[in-house]
Scaffold this motif. Structure first.
Motif, PDB file in Angstrom:
ATOM      1  N   LYS A   1      -2.183   5.904  -4.740  1.00  0.00           N
ATOM      2  CA  LYS A   1      -2.975   5.109  -5.675  1.00  0.00           C
ATOM      3  C   LYS A   1      -3.487   3.827  -5.042  1.00  0.00           C
ATOM      4  O   LYS A   1      -4.486   3.263  -5.475  1.00  0.00           O
ATOM      5  CB  LYS A   1      -2.142   4.776  -6.921  1.00  0.00           C
ATOM      6  CG  LYS A   1      -1.653   5.991  -7.682  1.00  0.00           C
ATOM      7  CD  LYS A   1      -2.798   6.860  -8.175  1.00  0.00           C
ATOM      8  CE  LYS A   1      -2.287   8.056  -8.971  1.00  0.00           C
ATOM      9  NZ  LYS A   1      -3.392   8.946  -9.382  1.00  0.00           N
ATOM     10  N   LYS A   2      -2.777   3.360  -4.016  1.00  0.00           N
ATOM     11  CA  LYS A   2      -3.179   2.143  -3.323  1.00  0.00           C
ATOM     12  C   LYS A   2      -3.423   2.494  -1.856  1.00  0.00           C
ATOM     13  O   LYS A   2      -2.511   2.866  -1.132  1.00  0.00           O
ATOM     14  CB  LYS A   2      -2.099   1.068  -3.431  1.00  0.00           C
ATOM     15  CG  LYS A   2      -1.889   0.538  -4.843  1.00  0.00           C
ATOM     16  CD  LYS A   2      -0.862  -0.584  -4.845  1.00  0.00           C
ATOM     17  CE  LYS A   2      -0.691  -1.168  -6.237  1.00  0.00           C
ATOM     18  NZ  LYS A   2       0.306  -2.282  -6.234  1.00  0.00           N
ATOM     19  N   VAL A   3      -4.690   2.375  -1.451  1.00  0.00           N
ATOM     20  CA  VAL A   3      -5.107   2.742  -0.099  1.00  0.00           C
ATOM     21  C   VAL A   3      -5.760   1.532   0.564  1.00  0.00           C
ATOM     22  O   VAL A   3      -6.471   0.769  -0.096  1.00  0.00           O
ATOM     23  CB  VAL A   3      -6.099   3.918  -0.124  1.00  0.00           C
ATOM     24  CG1 VAL A   3      -6.537   4.297   1.285  1.00  0.00           C
ATOM     25  CG2 VAL A   3      -5.487   5.113  -0.841  1.00  0.00           C
ATOM     26  N   ALA A   4      -5.524   1.361   1.864  1.00  0.00           N
ATOM     27  CA  ALA A   4      -6.098   0.208   2.576  1.00  0.00           C
ATOM     28  C   ALA A   4      -6.679   0.621   3.910  1.00  0.00           C
ATOM     29  O   ALA A   4      -6.257   1.615   4.519  1.00  0.00           O
ATOM     30  CB  ALA A   4      -5.046  -0.877   2.785  1.00  0.00           C
TER      31      ALA A   4
ATOM     32  N   GLN B   1       0.810  -1.212   0.000  1.00  0.00           N
ATOM     33  CA  GLN B   1       0.000   0.000   0.000  1.00  0.00           C
ATOM     34  C   GLN B   1       0.850   1.271   0.000  1.00  0.00           C
ATOM     35  O   GLN B   1       1.952   1.302   0.545  1.00  0.00           O
ATOM     36  CB  GLN B   1      -0.916   0.018   1.230  1.00  0.00           C
ATOM     37  CG  GLN B   1      -1.833  -1.182   1.350  1.00  0.00           C
ATOM     38  CD  GLN B   1      -2.667  -1.421   0.114  1.00  0.00           C
ATOM     39  OE1 GLN B   1      -3.295  -0.498  -0.401  1.00  0.00           O
ATOM     40  NE2 GLN B   1      -2.683  -2.661  -0.355  1.00  0.00           N
ATOM     41  N   ASP B   2       0.273   2.308  -0.601  1.00  0.00           N
ATOM     42  CA  ASP B   2       0.833   3.658  -0.448  1.00  0.00           C
ATOM     43  C   ASP B   2       0.383   4.268   0.875  1.00  0.00           C
ATOM     44  O   ASP B   2       1.130   5.006   1.517  1.00  0.00           O
ATOM     45  CB  ASP B   2       0.360   4.574  -1.588  1.00  0.00           C
ATOM     46  CG  ASP B   2       0.813   4.088  -2.952  1.00  0.00           C
ATOM     47  OD1 ASP B   2       1.965   3.631  -3.062  1.00  0.00           O
ATOM     48  OD2 ASP B   2      -0.002   4.153  -3.894  1.00  0.00           O
ATOM     49  N   LEU B   3      -0.872   3.958   1.262  1.00  0.00           N
ATOM     50  CA  LEU B   3      -1.468   4.597   2.430  1.00  0.00           C
ATOM     51  C   LEU B   3      -2.382   3.609   3.152  1.00  0.00           C
ATOM     52  O   LEU B   3      -3.176   2.922   2.512  1.00  0.00           O
ATOM     53  CB  LEU B   3      -2.288   5.824   1.990  1.00  0.00           C
ATOM     54  CG  LEU B   3      -3.086   6.570   3.059  1.00  0.00           C
ATOM     55  CD1 LEU B   3      -2.143   7.280   4.025  1.00  0.00           C
ATOM     56  CD2 LEU B   3      -4.037   7.577   2.399  1.00  0.00           C
ATOM     57  N   ILE B   4      -2.245   3.548   4.477  1.00  0.00           N
ATOM     58  CA  ILE B   4      -3.157   2.761   5.307  1.00  0.00           C
ATOM     59  C   ILE B   4      -3.852   3.723   6.265  1.00  0.00           C
ATOM     60  O   ILE B   4      -3.203   4.495   6.981  1.00  0.00           O
ATOM     61  CB  ILE B   4      -2.415   1.669   6.090  1.00  0.00           C
ATOM     62  CG1 ILE B   4      -1.841   0.627   5.120  1.00  0.00           C
ATOM     63  CG2 ILE B   4      -3.350   0.995   7.098  1.00  0.00           C
ATOM     64  CD1 ILE B   4      -1.042  -0.472   5.788  1.00  0.00           C
ATOM     65  N   LEU B   5      -5.183   3.708   6.254  1.00  0.00           N
ATOM     66  CA  LEU B   5      -5.977   4.585   7.108  1.00  0.00           C
ATOM     67  C   LEU B   5      -6.371   3.854   8.393  1.00  0.00           C
ATOM     68  O   LEU B   5      -6.865   2.729   8.347  1.00  0.00           O
ATOM     69  CB  LEU B   5      -7.236   5.042   6.366  1.00  0.00           C
ATOM     70  CG  LEU B   5      -7.008   5.873   5.098  1.00  0.00           C
ATOM     71  CD1 LEU B   5      -8.347   6.191   4.440  1.00  0.00           C
ATOM     72  CD2 LEU B   5      -6.246   7.150   5.416  1.00  0.00           C
ATOM     73  N   ILE B   6      -6.170   4.527   9.518  1.00  0.00           N
ATOM     74  CA  ILE B   6      -6.500   3.956  10.818  1.00  0.00           C
ATOM     75  C   ILE B   6      -7.514   4.859  11.512  1.00  0.00           C
ATOM     76  O   ILE B   6      -7.232   6.041  11.743  1.00  0.00           O
ATOM     77  CB  ILE B   6      -5.245   3.798  11.697  1.00  0.00           C
ATOM     78  CG1 ILE B   6      -4.298   2.765  11.078  1.00  0.00           C
ATOM     79  CG2 ILE B   6      -5.613   3.403  13.121  1.00  0.00           C
ATOM     80  CD1 ILE B   6      -3.027   2.542  11.875  1.00  0.00           C
TER      81      ILE B   6
END
Length: 246
Positions: A102-105, A27-32
């Motif tokens: 571009k890739k978020v999780a 991932q580029d970004l992981i949201l918590i």
């Protein structure tokens, strides 16, 4: 944008599949999400999981404040729909703030497909992302494993439902086994306990795991008392239970 919903089990890093670990590192970004005072442990568990398994220095972690459901809306479905709309708006704002991602999780407790609304919220994003789901161990699996029992009798059906429906509608017809999720507490008190066995667990799969099982008439009070003590100690509680008529 490619949005990956990653099932992380019950908060135990050992519950992560290899597929989940690979996905997190891609991932580029992981949201918590942060659920506010008293529930920071939930965000910290996600942080700990990221610290343990992410080796990709390019993967960024961003936290956001999770909107609170409005208790003043009388209609339950509208209350939930409005809440999901608000969450989707926060997701969108956070994703837009990291425009190069571009890739978020998102890391989802248990599995994104079982009594979880992450997929429904993701469907509200605009433009619609490409969605990938990584399955995870559910609290139901962790519960039956903790008690070393099975979910169903041989050739027999079972129902997975909520504490609210058990309390409001009683025992579902046509089945002898009922798994209860999302109980605000003690909904089993609304049913006749005669001949009913319960397997109960809180924080299943985590280091705080607490389990109780036995005839419902014998252990209901113990479960209710234990549940309140655990909630007071931790500020939050996740529990689940299995009921079976003999």
């Amino acid at each position: 944008m490619h949005l990956t919903l990653i099932g992380i089990g019950t908060g135990n890093p050992e519950h992560l599949t290899l597929q989940a670990i690979r996905a997190m590192n891609a991932q580029d970004l992981i949201l918590i999400p942060n659920k506010g005072a008293g529930k920071d442990d939930l965000a910290q568990l996600r942080r700990d999981i990221c610290d343990e398994v992410i080796t990709n220095a390019e993967t960024r972690i961003a936290e956001f404040e999770l909107p609170v459901r409005d208790p003043s809306t009388p209609d339950y479905r509208k209350r939930v729909d409005d809440w999901h709309d608000a969450i989707a708006e926060v997701w969108q704002a956070e994703i837009d703030a990291h425009g190069t991602s571009k890739k978020v999780a998102l890391l989802v407790w248990g599995d994104p497909s079982l009594y979880d609304s992450t997929l429904r919220i993701a469907a509200r994003l605009d433009p619609a992302p490409k969605i990938e789901v990584i399955p995870g161990i559910t609290s139901l699996q962790a519960l039956t494993a903790a008690h070393a029992t099975v979910l169903n009798e041989i050739g027999a059906p079972f129902i997975v439902t909520t504490g609210r429906r058990l309390r409001d509608e009683g025992w579902p017809s046509g089945v002898d086994t009922v798994a209860i999720m999302l109980d605000a507490g003690g909904s089993f008190d609304a049913i006749n306990p005669t001949g009913v066995h319960i397997w109960w667990g809180a924080y299943v799969g985590m280091k705080e795991e607490t389990i109780i099982q036995g005839p419902l008439s014998d252990v209901a009070e113990q479960i209710n008392t234990t549940r309140e003590e655990l909630r007071a100690d931790h500020g939050w509680i996740m529990d689940i239970y299995l009921l079976r008529k003999s």
